[in-house]
Motif scaffolding. Structure first.
Motif, PDB file in Angstrom:
ATOM      1  N   THR A 169       0.835  -1.201   0.000  1.00  0.00           N
ATOM      2  CA  THR A 169       0.000   0.000   0.000  1.00  0.00           C
ATOM      3  C   THR A 169       0.866   1.246   0.000  1.00  0.00           C
ATOM      4  OG1 THR A 169      -1.731  -1.160   1.182  1.00  0.00           O
ATOM      5  CG2 THR A 169      -1.775   1.238   1.292  1.00  0.00           C
ATOM      6  N   GLU A 186      -7.314   1.039  -0.488  1.00  0.00           N
ATOM      7  CA  GLU A 186      -7.626  -0.161   0.275  1.00  0.00           C
ATOM      8  C   GLU A 186      -8.922  -0.015   1.060  1.00  0.00           C
ATOM      9  OE1 GLU A 186      -4.422  -2.796   2.812  1.00  0.00           O
ATOM     10  OE2 GLU A 186      -4.282  -0.624   2.836  1.00  0.00           O
ATOM     11  N   ASP A 234      -5.906  -0.999  -4.875  1.00  0.00           N
ATOM     12  CA  ASP A 234      -5.336  -1.615  -3.681  1.00  0.00           C
ATOM     13  C   ASP A 234      -6.334  -2.605  -3.092  1.00  0.00           C
ATOM     14  OD1 ASP A 234      -3.828  -2.311  -1.541  1.00  0.00           O
ATOM     15  OD2 ASP A 234      -3.565  -0.267  -0.762  1.00  0.00           O
ATOM     16  N   GLU A 235      -6.003  -3.866  -3.199  1.00  0.00           N
ATOM     17  CA  GLU A 235      -6.841  -4.943  -2.690  1.00  0.00           C
ATOM     18  C   GLU A 235      -8.318  -4.744  -3.038  1.00  0.00           C
ATOM     19  OE1 GLU A 235      -5.886  -6.561   0.975  1.00  0.00           O
ATOM     20  OE2 GLU A 235      -3.837  -5.792   1.015  1.00  0.00           O
TER      21      GLU A 235
HETATM   22 MG    MG Z   1      -2.163  -2.584   2.196  1.00  0.00          MG
END
Ligand code: MG
Ligand code: ATP
Ligand code: ATP
Ligand code: LEU
Ligand code: MG
Lengths: 322, 258, 287, 247, 385
Positions: free
Chosen positions: D58, D100, D172-173
């Motif tokens: 991240t 995220e 992000d994810e």
């Molecule tokens: Mg992360």
């Protein structure tokens, strides 16, 4: 978010010894003032404000609560003492007692209203409460509104000490200040003070450990208010009047300023701050409202440049708590 | 543990029924019935936003339930203020590390010990009266392996040590039940192992309810696992069973797990 | 009866100032997380700018309504850029202290040059005089103040709640970093927001000049009442501060009619009552 | 129609490096998190960063986006050095970021959330196309942003950056906490975006998901890129992957 | 203490920046300066120092300054103090420190009644005089119901009290009143109460900026048009200037000095206004500072030096009849009250005004021995011996 008094240093036994040395030096210095030719009225006034700032600092520095209405304690105790002395004809010691008790009561009542809010809301509420009181005192008959209570008899403390003698009055005020200061110092370094510090550091955690934090903050608030009131009662003997100036918001601002200049959450900071600000007002009196401007500049400078205040910066340099 | 009839009622130290938390129309926790067996390590798992932290907050009274009941040791604590709940021995640790940063490790623990023994309002006494708590405080620090940090301000301690300190502080309250919210969050391997061992060790004396995303920790430590999704209990059981449960696979473990 | 209506009008006028000022405070608090103690001083500057415009430049009230908020707004933006900006990440209380200091400086400077008594600013010719409404005598200027403030308040509400710019503002209040990562210059927006809040204060100052005179301390006491208003109403919503502002003005007006002795204190008393009943204020957003 | 438009404006010639990161270091306050990250992304690629929790994935994305206070090294995007640029400037160069934690705004409704990021260059997906992609959003336009289900919030977070015309996306994810069926949908979306010429830098814990979309992988550990390989080399690298990720 | 010397230190204590600053303030300091110059004592070897202070209309600040002046700066005499509240507080300090107190600006008649002091001379005017001159005239003209708008401090209370007794003594009636804080900006709600009272006369027991604001806002609310009459019980030249003749025209009021009374006043005023920042002629208060000091210097000369004993100097001042170019002949009575003629004025119409400060029409004169409290009615304890 970093708290107002974030870099307080841990209090070690060694630090406590240092503090006692500084305290002794301070007491000695103050004791010889009348023999130096300094205008004692000025120092007495400064002592009252120093005690006031210390009381205020107990709340912000150790309880994390910034009261923007502390003048209400100063003024209330002043009015009540003045009234007791002038109208009821009470003796000085009783006059002080009554005034201080009034401040304590005020602390109880206003604390009940304000203590449940934190941060800026607490500040705004205390400010508003003090303004409420200001308007009440503006209109209440016993305060004589704008005219204030004038010509207050100083009397004999305990029937012995003639307070109309500047010398006698000076030492009485000094003893009062030192006693108040020591009480605050003891409070900070008491079991109660420990809890207070932990609340300031991390209130949710303190709650989770089972502390009813509101009650601790309340006690701190009342103590702070009571001592501020004590300062107000002492001041009545110095100024021989009680007036709206002492309940006005600008007085509350000055208290904050003194403490900020000296160093929030430092033990001696408020004393230094009070002397600095009073001296400044004294010597700049001729410049009219520029005093206000300079105070504002100091505020801004303290916040932007040295948030630790004079004593705080010094302590930081020496890596000692002062 | 609960053998005789007398203890049966006490088999569950903590029970909730119909526990619900609504945020302006949104149900973060809905109708949760949770039973935590005395002396067990109970894990609460579920996807992000399932309501685990909210659940914790409800149990420790940091949030007020919208509906439902919480019973702890036979007391109805639904309406009790947070400090009182802590006094009954139900103590939480925080998801974000919760220490008093400018107090030393010793003082951190002492603040907790002090609460137990009164005198906390004494503003006229010297704090040296607190020295009597030092032996016990050192003992607790030793338990979590922090002896050498006794005089270090908490702010200067490494992350994993803070977590250990927090647990020591919690233990100082002599709790019966501890709520640990992601005790391993933000920890490196060695720390995780240490804390896991610590938890295992203290679980002999205390009941533990914990939230943890680290599945291996959950698998190793917990006696029983409750799976929350969308605020509701989806399933309950031990790790082996749950990892085979289709619903759990779908909601949490994902289709590929098992 | 006539007196009741008249006092209600006076209440509405005060309410206009409360609303404009608490609205500005709310806008600023939203973005900067600062209780702007200097708000009263900036309100006063608004009135002074109008005064200067008229007496030095011969520029009339109507232009002052536009120019003064802009001038004071720019002054505010300079303050934000040079000082307030450095407080990001610090305790909110520092913002309070800093702006308190700024207020002292500004008020002190004006007091030095203009004393503490009022300078006259006369009502613009177009709004002079009054109409007898039968049930009361309505000075036209005062009626204008109420209506104009209401319009400004609603326009501000519209700007913040209903426009794209407002969406940026609200979003940046929640998560400035992310909004910036979308390509919006958040620091500049914060500066502009401060300018907007301050401009509202200055606008209130211009409006009040013909009523209240132009005095260095005109904002100092007012701001404390506004703080009480804010505590009562909370700073949670724009509409909330507008409504609370006007409502408290009206309540104050009623008090002046029924129990004049309490008119100074009624807002504070109300604050106490609200806090006792609901410690978080009416629309509480905890600090 | 929209596709025709997109095709006219490729970010860079396919195959050329769009993003080159060299010796990237980053700090959160005092703590040094990234210790020298090196990788590159070519136009039209989907590149995935893999690594354990806390490895710095991240942080890497945030550094590229310019939202980390202190960073050093070199980040070149479209042949421009952006290590010193502020995040709003970087966004205007055509990089978009889907965080995220999703970052849906509670005080905005779904429509406002969707329309929030300003259009930084022409060629963004028009709304109707976005609604074809995420039909759920169309039905919920007036509800408060955070009232959406987790999956819908994730859709919204992705949708809003497609509108902006940025052709370089950092996700992000994007599958975290989502039900498998939605994960599948996101997978399809990424594939489609790729076919439309978008370049995507992905961070994923969910390796199975990543393997369905990625062209290349980098492994991040302790703030460093310690390995990298193409999707075609995946089976050969499976063992290494096990040790790296502990899966 | 017995030794006489030729040094004098005078402190001009005034409102330097507030709502009374225009009618007293820096102008009073200038008047004191001119008195020192005109006394001619410097040429005779005297050293006379003048310092000034700002009491900000706060009694506590006033007394702090006064006390420090006596203790640290060794001031002999305090002049002006244009705020009754501050004036009474300073009165105590001057007595305690045995200084000389020549008050010009304060109005309260208490200074020479209940609170009189052997150290105090009250020069220019007082509430008794205002009430009797203006009040009486208005009641006689048919204004028999009154509503008071009163500044909420010693001055307003005294003026309301003294006027009320005049009104009732002449068969009028007070139907109500409202107190407003000193230095109020918005009088609308007070005026609305006055309007609702239906009283024929709205008596303004306030001064300076408070009076000008009330008069201007009364116009805004159509009060005079509605048939009620405003009684400006105390109005100064600078106030008329601030209100403007358009609104102020026709107001009746009383003063003991006006710059355009005669050649002597005009001559002094010319010299004075040349040295003023805004070229304003002197107000009654500023004139009183000048005249009071001139008389004080006469007493010092008569004593042959400064004994630094306030009571003694004031006693001397009481033995010499007053006579100066601004107030004419009069005397300092045993209670400290100075008597001289008082004049009833009316504000000119804009069309009648011929110059920037040409505001007043003289409509009557009250002789000095009738204008002020008769000694037999004074409650001053000094008289009871
Ligand atoms: Mg992360
Ligand atoms: N104060 C609040 N107001 C409104 N909604 C809230 C609030 N607190 C939590 N929620 C919502 O309730 C739901 C449950 O949140 P909670 O924090 O309990 O999840 P969790 O299971 O602990 O998730 P995680 O694994 O991410 O910690 C989330 O959707 C969250 O957005
Ligand atoms: N705001 C912050 N302040 C301080 N440290 C942080 C902060 N955010 C992250 N870190 C630390 O930086 C390191 C790298 O974090 P990062 O979020 O980049 O990891 P990640 O690889 O994305 O992990 P995950 O898979 O959990 O998302 C971690 O050790 C984390 O604890
Ligand atoms: C100078 C005057 C306006 C002072 C006022 N009359 C008073 O006694 O307070
Ligand atoms: Mg959680």
């Amino acid at each position: 978010m970093s708290a107002l008094t974030d870099d307080t240093l841990p209090i070690t036994p060694r630090a406590m010894r240092d503090e006692m040395i500084v305290f002794a030096a301070m007491a000695l210095l103050l004791a010889i003032v009348p023999w130096t030719g300094i205008y004692p009225f000025f120092v007495m006034q400064a002592l009252c404000f120093a005690l006031l700032a210390c009381a205020f600092n107990l709340l912000i520095g150790y309880g994390g609560l910034l009261s923007f209405g502390h003048a209400m304690f100063l003024g209330t105790a002043g009015y009540v003492s003045a009234h007791a002395l002038k109208v009821w004809g009470l003796s000085p010691e009783l006059g002080i007692l009554v005034g201080t008790a009034a401040a304590a009561l005020l602390g109880l009542v206003t604390g009940f209203i304000s203590i449940r809010r934190q941060g800026i809301y607490f500040s705004m509420i205390t400010l508003a409460l003090s303004q409420l009181l200001y308007f009440i005192y503006l209109q209440a008959p016993f305060t004589h509104g704008e005219d204030g209570i004038q010509g207050i008899p100083q009397g004999h403390l305990l029937g012995i000490f003639d307070l109309s003698k500047p010398m006698v009055l000076y030492y009485v005020v000094l003893v009062g200040f030192l006693a108040g200061f020591l009480l605050i110092y003891r409070t900070i370094n008491s079991p109660f003070g420990e809890v207070l510090k932990s609340i300031r550091e991390n209130e949710p955690r303190a709650i989770s450990l089972g502390y009813k934090t509101d009650q601790y903050k309340m006690l701190a608030y009342i103590l702070s208010g009571t001592l501020a009131g004590f300062a107000g009662s002492l001041k009545v003997f110095v100024a021989q009047n009680a007036s709206l100036t002492d309940v006005h918001w600008s007085m509350s601002g000055e208290i904050v300023l003194m403490t900020l200049v000296g160093g929030l959450g430092t033990i001696f900071g408020p004393v230094v701050g009070a002397f600095v600000i009073i001296a400044m007002q004294q010597y700049l009196a001729g410049f009219g409202q520029w005093v206000t401007v300079i105070q504002g500049v100091i505020f801004v400078a303290c916040v932007l440049l040295f948030r630790r205040g004079l004593v705080g910066e010094l302590a930081h340099l020496l890596r000692r708590s002062l | 543990m609960a053998y005789g009839g007398i203890y049966l009622a006490d088999e569950f130290i903590l029970e909730t029924s119909g526990l619900t938390k609504e945020f302006a129309g949104f149900f973060a926790v809905r109708d949760v019935a949770l039973k935590v067996r005395r002396g067990s390590i109970h894990a609460l798992i579920g996807p992000n936003g399932a309501g685990k932290t909210t659940c914790f907050n409800l149990l420790t009274k940091f949030l007020k339930p919208s509906a439902g009941q919480i019973r702890y040791k036979g007391h109805d604590i639904t309406a009790m203020p947070p400090a009182d709940v802590a006094r009954l021995g139900l103590v939480r640790s925080f998801q974000i590390s919760a220490v008093f940063p400018h107090l030393t490790a010793l003082e951190n623990v002492r603040v907790a010990l002090q609460r137990q023994h009164g005198s906390s309002f004494d503003f006229w006494r010297s704090k040296s009266v607190l020295d009597r708590f030092n032996p016990r405080a050192h003992e607790l620090l030793n338990d979590v392996g922090l002896s050498e940090f006794a005089n270090t301000p908490a702010v200067e301690m490494p992350y994993g040590r803070k977590r250990a300190l927090e647990i020591a502080t919690t233990l100082a309250l002599d709790p019966e039940m501890m709520l640990l919210d992601e005790p391993m969050a933000g920890m490196g391997h060695e720390d995780i192992d240490k804390i896991a061992a610590l938890i295992k060790r203290i679980s002999a004396k205390y009941t533990i309810l914990m939230v943890e995303h680290n599945l291996s920790v959950v698998a190793n430590l917990s006696d029983i696992i409750t799976v929350l999704t969308r605020g509701q209990v989806l399933a309950e059981g031990n790790y082996a069973d749950l990892s085979k449960d289709e619903r759990v696979k779908e909601a949490y473990l994902g289709a590929g797990h098992g | 009866m006539q007196a009741l209506y008249a006092q209600l009008l006076v209440g509405l006028i005060n309410g206009s100032f409360y609303a404009l000022l608490s609205l500005g405070l709310a806008v600023i608090f939203g973005m900067l997380n600062i209780i702007n103690f200097a708000h009263g001083a900036l309100y006063m500057m608004g009135a002074f700018v109008a005064y200067f415009l008229l007496n030095l430049g011969g520029i009339n009230y109507w232009w002052a309504l536009i120019i003064a908020p802009v001038v004071v707004g720019i002054f505010g933006m300079i303050l934000e850029r040079t000082m307030l900006q450095w407080l990001t990440g610090l305790d909110h209380l520092y913002g309070l202290l800093l702006t308190f200091g700024i207020a002292l400086i500004v008020q002190g400077v004006f007091q030095n040059y203009f004393g503490s008594s009022g300078l006259p600013y006369s009502i613009p010719d177009q709004l002079k005089g009054g109409v007898n409404l039968g049930f009361m005598f309505l000075p036209i200027y005062r009626g204008w103040v109420v209506i104009f403030s209401l319009v400004v308040c609603l326009a501000t509400w519209f700007l913040i709640e209903k426009t794209q710019l407002g969406a940026y503002l609200r979003a940046a209040t929640e998560n400035p970093t992310l909004v910036r990562a979308f390509g919006i210059n958040v620091p500049r927006m914060i500066t502009l927001t401060y300018g907007l809040g301050v401009g509202l204060a200055a606008l209130a100052g211009v409006l009040s000049a013909p009523i209240n005179q132009v005095r260095p301390l005109m904002g100092a006491d007012l701001i404390i009442v506004v703080f009480a208003v804010v505590v009562i109403g909370g700073m949670g919503s724009i509409m909330g501060s507008i409504i609370t502002g006007f409502a408290l003005g009206v309540i104050e007006g009623l008090t002046k009619y029924f129990y004049p002795e309490a008119s100074n204190t009624v807002v504070f008393v109300l604050m106490v009552v609200v806090l006792l009943v609901k410690p978080t204020g009416l629309t509480g957003r905890a600090a | 129609m929209a596709e025709a438009k997109l095709a006219e404006k490729p970010v860079a010639a396919a195959g050329a490096d769009v993003l080159t990161v060299k010796d990237l270091q980053a700090w959160y306050g005092e703590s040094h998190i990234l210790h020298g990250i090196n990788f590159n992304v070519k136009a039209g690629e989907v590149v995935t960063l893999l690594g354990r929790n806390g490895a710095g994935k991240t942080t890497t994305l945030k550094s590229v986006m310019g939202v980390i206070g202190k960073r050093s090294g070199s980040i070149r995007f479209d042949n421009q050095e952006i290590i010193r640029a502020t995040s709003d400037k970087i966004a205007r160069l055509g990089i978009a970021f889907c965080p995220e934690e999703r970052g849906i705004f509670a005080s905005l409704d779904v429509r406002e959330n969707l329309l929030l990021p300003p259009v930084v260059r022409p060629g963004g997906l028009p709304l109707d196309q976005i609604f074809t992609l995420f039909p759920n959003l169309k039905e919920r336009l007036t509800s408060q942003g955070t009232k959406l289900s987790g999956g819908e919030q994730q859709m919204l977070a992705i949708a809003r950056i497609l509108r902006t015309g940025a052709r370089f996306l950092m996700l992000d994810e994007p599958t975290e906490g989502l039900a498998p069926v939605i994960i599948q949908q996101i997978g399809h979306t990424i594939a489609r975006l790729k076919s439309q010429g978008f370049t995507i830098l992905l961070v994923e814990q969910n390796f199975r998901f990543a393997s369905t979309v990625a062209d290349r992988y980098y492994i991040v550990e302790h703030g460093k890129v310690i390995d990298g390989f193409a999707n075609s080399e995946l089976s050969a690298n499976m063992d290494k992957l096990h040790t790296y990720l502990g899966v | 203490q017995e030794k006489l010397d030729k040094t004098v230190k005078i402190g001009a204590l005034s409102d330097q920046s507030g709502l009374y600053a225009d009618l007293a303030g820096p102008g009073s300091t200038l008047a004191a300066q001119m008195a020192i110059e005109d006394s001619g004592l410097k040429a005779k070897g005297w050293t006379i120092d003048l310092i000034s202070g700002d009491h900000q209309n706060k009694p506590d600040i006033g007394t702090t300054i006064a006390r420090q002046w006596f203790d640290v700066d060794k001031v002999d005499t305090i002049v002006d103090v244009p705020n009754s509240g501050v004036a009474l507080a300073v009165n105590n300090v001057v007595k305690e420190k045995n200084g000389v107190y020549i008050n010009s600006g304060a109005a309260t008649s208490d200074l020479t009644n209940a609170q009189c002091s052997p150290n105090t001379v009250h020069w220019t005017y007082d509430t008794y005089m205002l009430a009797h001159a203006t009040g009486q005239a208005l009641v006689k003209a048919g204004g028999d119901t009154w509503f008071f708008l009163t500044a909420d401090y010693a001055f307003g209370a005294a003026l309301e009290r003294d006027t009320t007794s005049v009104v009732t003594a002449n068969g009028g009636k007070v139907v109500g009143g409202v107190k407003h804080p000193l230095n109020t900006a918005d009088f609308s709600s007070f005026l609305l109460q006055a309007q609702a009272s239906k009283a024929k006369i709205i008596g303004l027991a306030n001064a300076g900026g408070d009076t000008t604001n009330s008069i201007k806002q009364a116009a805004e609310f159509g009060i005079v048009k509605g048939g009620q009459k405003l009684a400006a019980l105390l109005l100064f030249l600078t106030d008329v200037k601030a209100i403007g003749l358009e609104t102020a025209q026709g107001l009746n009021f009383t003063e003991t000095f006006y710059w355009d009374l005669n050649d002597k006043t005009r001559a002094f005023s010319k010299r004075f206004s040349e040295r003023m920042k805004n070229s304003a002629p002197p107000t009654m208060v500023q004139a009183g500072v000048y005249a009071g000091l001139i008389h004080y210097f006469k007493a010092l000369e008569a004593l042959g030096g400064n004994p630094h004993d306030g009571a003694k100097v004031v006693a001397k001042m009481k033995t010499i009849p007053t006579d100066d170019p601004l107030f004419g002949k009069g005397e300092v009575e045993a209670n400290g009250r100075v008597t001289h003629d008082a004049y009833l004025f009316e504000v000119k119409k804009p069309s009648e005004s011929k110059g920037p400060w040409d505001f007043y029409k003289l409509v009557g004169t009250v002789p000095g021995n009738q204008a002020f409290t008769p000694l037999d009615k004074s409650t001053c304890p000094l008289l009871k011996k």
